[in-house]
Design a protein around this motif. Structure first.
Motif, PDB file in Angstrom:
ATOM      1  N   ALA A 198       0.830  -1.210   0.000  1.00  0.00           N
ATOM      2  CA  ALA A 198       0.000   0.000   0.000  1.00  0.00           C
ATOM      3  C   ALA A 198       0.861   1.256   0.000  1.00  0.00           C
ATOM      4  CB  ALA A 198      -0.938  -0.005   1.209  1.00  0.00           C
ATOM      5  N   TYR A 199       1.933   1.234   0.756  1.00  0.00           N
ATOM      6  CA  TYR A 199       2.821   2.394   0.853  1.00  0.00           C
ATOM      7  C   TYR A 199       3.470   2.710  -0.489  1.00  0.00           C
ATOM      8  CZ  TYR A 199       6.888   5.162   2.313  1.00  0.00           C
ATOM      9  OH  TYR A 199       7.858   6.138   2.435  1.00  0.00           O
ATOM     10  N   THR A 200       4.041   1.693  -1.144  1.00  0.00           N
ATOM     11  CA  THR A 200       4.750   1.948  -2.399  1.00  0.00           C
ATOM     12  C   THR A 200       3.799   2.318  -3.533  1.00  0.00           C
ATOM     13  OG1 THR A 200       4.795  -0.438  -2.819  1.00  0.00           O
ATOM     14  CG2 THR A 200       6.758   0.535  -1.841  1.00  0.00           C
ATOM     15  N   ILE A 201       2.599   1.740  -3.543  1.00  0.00           N
ATOM     16  CA  ILE A 201       1.609   2.126  -4.554  1.00  0.00           C
ATOM     17  C   ILE A 201       1.246   3.599  -4.390  1.00  0.00           C
ATOM     18  CG2 ILE A 201      -0.814   1.855  -5.222  1.00  0.00           C
ATOM     19  CD1 ILE A 201      -0.464  -1.152  -4.755  1.00  0.00           C
ATOM     20  N   SER A 202       1.032   4.014  -3.139  1.00  0.00           N
ATOM     21  CA  SER A 202       0.674   5.415  -2.904  1.00  0.00           C
ATOM     22  C   SER A 202       1.820   6.348  -3.285  1.00  0.00           C
ATOM     23  CB  SER A 202       0.282   5.624  -1.437  1.00  0.00           C
ATOM     24  OG  SER A 202       1.385   5.432  -0.561  1.00  0.00           O
ATOM     25  N   LYS A 203       3.061   5.940  -3.017  1.00  0.00           N
ATOM     26  CA  LYS A 203       4.204   6.781  -3.358  1.00  0.00           C
ATOM     27  C   LYS A 203       4.423   6.834  -4.873  1.00  0.00           C
ATOM     28  CE  LYS A 203       5.532   8.255   0.670  1.00  0.00           C
ATOM     29  NZ  LYS A 203       5.500   9.699   1.001  1.00  0.00           N
ATOM     30  N   CYS A 204       4.095   5.758  -5.560  1.00  0.00           N
ATOM     31  CA  CYS A 204       4.164   5.772  -7.023  1.00  0.00           C
ATOM     32  C   CYS A 204       3.175   6.795  -7.574  1.00  0.00           C
ATOM     33  CB  CYS A 204       3.859   4.383  -7.569  1.00  0.00           C
ATOM     34  SG  CYS A 204       4.019   4.242  -9.360  1.00  0.00           S
ATOM     35  N   CYS A 205       1.978   6.840  -6.995  1.00  0.00           N
ATOM     36  CA  CYS A 205       0.985   7.850  -7.393  1.00  0.00           C
ATOM     37  C   CYS A 205       1.490   9.259  -7.079  1.00  0.00           C
ATOM     38  CB  CYS A 205      -0.334   7.589  -6.678  1.00  0.00           C
ATOM     39  SG  CYS A 205      -1.175   6.071  -7.156  1.00  0.00           S
ATOM     40  N   LEU A 206       2.153   9.405  -5.938  1.00  0.00           N
ATOM     41  CA  LEU A 206       2.699  10.714  -5.569  1.00  0.00           C
ATOM     42  C   LEU A 206       3.766  11.150  -6.560  1.00  0.00           C
ATOM     43  CD1 LEU A 206       2.895  13.080  -3.564  1.00  0.00           C
ATOM     44  CD2 LEU A 206       4.553  11.717  -2.265  1.00  0.00           C
ATOM     45  N   ASN A 207       4.560  10.202  -7.043  1.00  0.00           N
ATOM     46  CA  ASN A 207       5.583  10.528  -8.041  1.00  0.00           C
ATOM     47  C   ASN A 207       4.953  11.121  -9.298  1.00  0.00           C
ATOM     48  OD1 ASN A 207       7.404   9.420  -6.245  1.00  0.00           O
ATOM     49  ND2 ASN A 207       7.678   7.518  -7.380  1.00  0.00           N
ATOM     50  N   LEU A 208       3.859  10.529  -9.750  1.00  0.00           N
ATOM     51  CA  LEU A 208       3.188  11.041 -10.946  1.00  0.00           C
ATOM     52  C   LEU A 208       2.558  12.400 -10.663  1.00  0.00           C
ATOM     53  CD1 LEU A 208       2.344  10.771 -13.845  1.00  0.00           C
ATOM     54  CD2 LEU A 208       0.383   9.394 -13.120  1.00  0.00           C
ATOM     55  N   ALA A 209       1.985  12.563  -9.457  1.00  0.00           N
ATOM     56  CA  ALA A 209       1.435  13.868  -9.093  1.00  0.00           C
ATOM     57  C   ALA A 209       2.525  14.934  -9.126  1.00  0.00           C
ATOM     58  CB  ALA A 209       0.801  13.795  -7.701  1.00  0.00           C
ATOM     59  N   THR A 210       3.726  14.573  -8.684  1.00  0.00           N
ATOM     60  CA  THR A 210       4.858  15.499  -8.718  1.00  0.00           C
ATOM     61  C   THR A 210       5.143  15.926 -10.148  1.00  0.00           C
ATOM     62  OG1 THR A 210       5.827  14.390  -6.786  1.00  0.00           O
ATOM     63  CG2 THR A 210       7.278  15.813  -8.075  1.00  0.00           C
ATOM     64  N   ARG A 211       5.112  14.971 -11.072  1.00  0.00           N
ATOM     65  CA  ARG A 211       5.364  15.281 -12.476  1.00  0.00           C
ATOM     66  C   ARG A 211       4.252  16.143 -13.073  1.00  0.00           C
ATOM     67  NH1 ARG A 211       8.808  11.858 -16.677  1.00  0.00           N
ATOM     68  NH2 ARG A 211      10.759  12.602 -15.768  1.00  0.00           N
ATOM     69  N   LYS A 212       3.017  15.867 -12.694  1.00  0.00           N
ATOM     70  CA  LYS A 212       1.900  16.675 -13.190  1.00  0.00           C
ATOM     71  C   LYS A 212       2.078  18.130 -12.778  1.00  0.00           C
ATOM     72  CE  LYS A 212      -0.957  13.886 -15.375  1.00  0.00           C
ATOM     73  NZ  LYS A 212      -1.350  14.121 -16.785  1.00  0.00           N
ATOM     74  N   TYR A 213       2.426  18.354 -11.512  1.00  0.00           N
ATOM     75  CA  TYR A 213       2.678  19.719 -11.038  1.00  0.00           C
ATOM     76  C   TYR A 213       3.850  20.335 -11.785  1.00  0.00           C
ATOM     77  CZ  TYR A 213      -0.495  19.773  -6.979  1.00  0.00           C
ATOM     78  OH  TYR A 213      -1.597  19.790  -6.164  1.00  0.00           O
ATOM     79  N   ALA A 214       4.883  19.538 -12.018  1.00  0.00           N
ATOM     80  CA  ALA A 214       6.072  20.049 -12.709  1.00  0.00           C
ATOM     81  C   ALA A 214       5.715  20.555 -14.099  1.00  0.00           C
ATOM     82  CB  ALA A 214       7.136  18.951 -12.793  1.00  0.00           C
ATOM     83  N   VAL A 215       4.857  19.812 -14.783  1.00  0.00           N
ATOM     84  CA  VAL A 215       4.426  20.218 -16.128  1.00  0.00           C
ATOM     85  C   VAL A 215       3.552  21.461 -16.060  1.00  0.00           C
ATOM     86  CG1 VAL A 215       3.034  19.537 -18.119  1.00  0.00           C
ATOM     87  CG2 VAL A 215       4.606  17.892 -17.081  1.00  0.00           C
TER      88      VAL A 215
END
Length: 336
Positions: free
Chosen positions: A257-274
């Motif tokens: 559960a932790y790593t799945i949520s952090k994987c989603c956070l990684n993509l959210a980080t990229r969305k903000y970056a764009v």
């Protein structure tokens, strides 16, 4: 706590310089926390939140007066009674600062250590966002400077917006750096096939939605900051490349559960970056490595002090071209 409510930790401070020379007292505006067991403030008998604020204000005096001690207002305060904390914050004589840093999950572990190390710079104001003031004794006892604790739950948008509003008054309307440390990690050994929706959603609510809600609440203040940096603490184990079944890695425990949520956070980080990169922002997903905290366990190779020292070095060295990257604690880029 009522939605939008806020609670501040009662902390006493004294000025670094106790010189009677008027010229020296004017120059020394930085404040230093008292030792772990400070003397209690002058006894007062307030009956309401408003009387507490007024009593504290009288004890502090005007902007030109001497301030050997002052104390923060205890809450919680619900939205209809926000006039009292607003009055307090307008009177809050914050020392001159060049940098304003907001740290979530600041009551323990890596978040607490970020507060400890970043506050060594007397010209940095640290806003420590915590969910449970009752368990934040280590934060209260920090003998550093420039630390203000604010109560907000990252899973409660109203409390985050209220906190950001109050921070705007304390920080003169800006935040330079936001570090999202707040996260949960339970049942690390449980494989994904044994997780139910409630447990998985709890991780997503805190580790993903909570970080997004925090960023959105503080984004207007970050736009006015010099650095415009947002750091989302993540994990190298959340890399899709790391979880490639063809590598033959024995990933145990699962941290599903932790790593799945952090994987989603990684993509959210990229969305903000764009989306925010054109405004000069730098959003980075930063892995802290394996650290000896309540979450990391006693066998981890890095102490919080060692890990945060390295993380700060990476953060301070970030450039605009790092926007959207997934970085390890040593500054090396990690494959998403």
């Amino acid at each position: 706590m009522a939605p939008g409510g806020i609670k501040r930790i009662s902390t006493l401070f004294r000025s670094k310089s106790h010189s009677k020379d008027p010229s020296s007292s004017k120059k020394s505006k930085h404040l230093q926390a008292l030792p772990d067991e400070p003397e209690p403030p002058t006894p007062t008998t307030p009956t309401t939140a408003t009387s507490t604020v007024n009593a504290t204000s009288r004890r502090r005096g005007g902007r030109g007066g001497t301030r050997d001690t002052y104390e923060d207002l205890l809450g919680p305060v619900s939205p209809p009674a926000r006039s009292s904390p607003t009055q307090f914050l307008e009177e809050f004589d914050q020392p001159i600062t060049d940098r304003v840093v907001v740290v979530t999950g600041a009551s323990r572990g890596i978040g607490l250590e970020f507060v400890r190390q970043l506050s060594q710079d007397p010209r940095t104001l640290i806003i420590a966002v915590i969910r449970n003031p009752e368990t934040a004794s280590k934060l209260v006892q920090l003998t550093s400077t420039q630390v203000v604790a604010v109560h907000a739950d990252v899973t409660d948008e109203a409390s985050l917006k209220a906190a950001a509003s109050d921070v705007a008054r304390i920080s003169k309307g800006k935040v330079d750096l936001l570090i999202n440390c707040a996260a949960i990690n339970t049942d690390a050994k449980r494989p994904l096939a044994e997780w139910d929706a409630e447990g998985l959603n709890a991780h997503l609510a805190t580790n993903v939605t909570g970080a997004v809600s925090t960023i959105n609440a503080f984004l207007p203040l970050l736009r006015k900051g010099k650095e415009k940096r947002v750091i989302n603490l993540t994990s190298g184990m959340s890399s899709l490349a790391y979880n490639d079944p063809h590598l033959g890695l024995d990933i145990s425990p699962s941290f599903a559960a932790y790593t799945i949520s952090k994987c989603c956070l990684n993509l959210a980080t990229r969305k903000y970056a764009v989306e925010q990169g054109k405004e000069g922002f730098c959003f980075v997903a930063l892995s802290a490595g394996w650290v000896r905290t309540d979450m990391g366990g006693p066998d981890a190779p890095l102490s919080p002090q060692e890990a945060v020292a390295q993380l700060i070095k990476v953060i301070d060295g970030l450039k605009l071209e790092d926007n959207g990257k997934f970085l390890h604690i040593d500054g090396e880029e990690i494959e998403f």
